[in-house]
Structures are given as C-alpha cells and as structure tokens.
Scaffold this motif. Sequence first.
Motif, short mmCIF file in Angstrom:
data_model
loop_
_atom_site.label_atom_id
_atom_site.label_comp_id
_atom_site.label_asym_id
_atom_site.label_seq_id
_atom_site.Cartn_x
_atom_site.Cartn_y
_atom_site.Cartn_z
N GLU A 66 0.84 -1.20 0.00
CA GLU A 66 0.00 0.00 0.00
C GLU A 66 0.87 1.25 0.00
N ASP A 69 2.15 1.88 -3.46
CA ASP A 69 1.10 2.49 -4.28
C ASP A 69 0.98 3.98 -4.01
N GLU A 70 0.97 4.35 -2.72
CA GLU A 70 0.86 5.76 -2.35
C GLU A 70 2.08 6.56 -2.83
N GLU A 72 4.09 5.77 -5.28
CA GLU A 72 4.11 5.83 -6.74
C GLU A 72 3.23 6.97 -7.24
N THR A 73 2.07 7.14 -6.64
CA THR A 73 1.18 8.24 -7.03
C THR A 73 1.86 9.58 -6.81
N ASP A 74 2.51 9.74 -5.67
CA ASP A 74 3.22 10.99 -5.38
C ASP A 74 4.37 11.20 -6.36
N TRP A 75 5.10 10.15 -6.64
CA TRP A 75 6.24 10.21 -7.57
C TRP A 75 5.80 10.60 -8.97
N LEU A 76 4.68 10.04 -9.41
CA LEU A 76 4.17 10.38 -10.74
C LEU A 76 3.73 11.83 -10.84
N CYS A 77 3.35 12.41 -9.72
CA CYS A 77 2.96 13.83 -9.70
C CYS A 77 4.15 14.76 -9.55
N TYR A 78 5.34 14.21 -9.31
CA TYR A 78 6.54 15.00 -9.06
C TYR A 78 6.96 15.75 -10.29
#
Length: 78
Positions: A66, A69-70, A72-78
């Motif tokens: 989990e 997943d969290e 990865e979402t933050d990283w993709l928004c970086y």
Amino acid sequence: METTMQTATETRPAFTEWLKAQQDRSGLVGQLVTAVRLDRQFPFNGSPDDVRKHLNKMQADGDMFEAVDEAETDWLCY
C-alpha cells in the motif's frame, strides 16, 4: 526557433532514488523509506514494480505494498 520538450521520465528521478529522498515522510511511506534505507538488497534505481517484486520476495506485509502504491502516485505527480 526550435523548442525541445523533455518528457516526464527525462526529468523525474528513478522511483527508488526519489523514495530515498523522502526521509521526512510519515505514515506508511515513511515506514517504506526506513525499510529502503536499511535494506542493502533493495533495488536501487528501480521502478515501482521492481520494488513490489522485491517486497514480494521478502514476504513483506500488505501495508508495504500500500505504501508503494501511495508513493508511486506521489512520484508520478513530481
């Protein structure tokens, strides 16, 4: 006039490099960062899927997945 555009993958650090830099995070991501820093076999310069494979091999609990997943979402928004 020629304009060049960089893609997100050219400007974004590798997921695990980004993750190591998140040392001030709390919660599950903070726990994952701590685990990354202590694990000498961690897949550095890896993708989120590389991290999941490693966690699976290490039989990590579901919370760590989990956290990936969290993060990865933050990283993709970086």
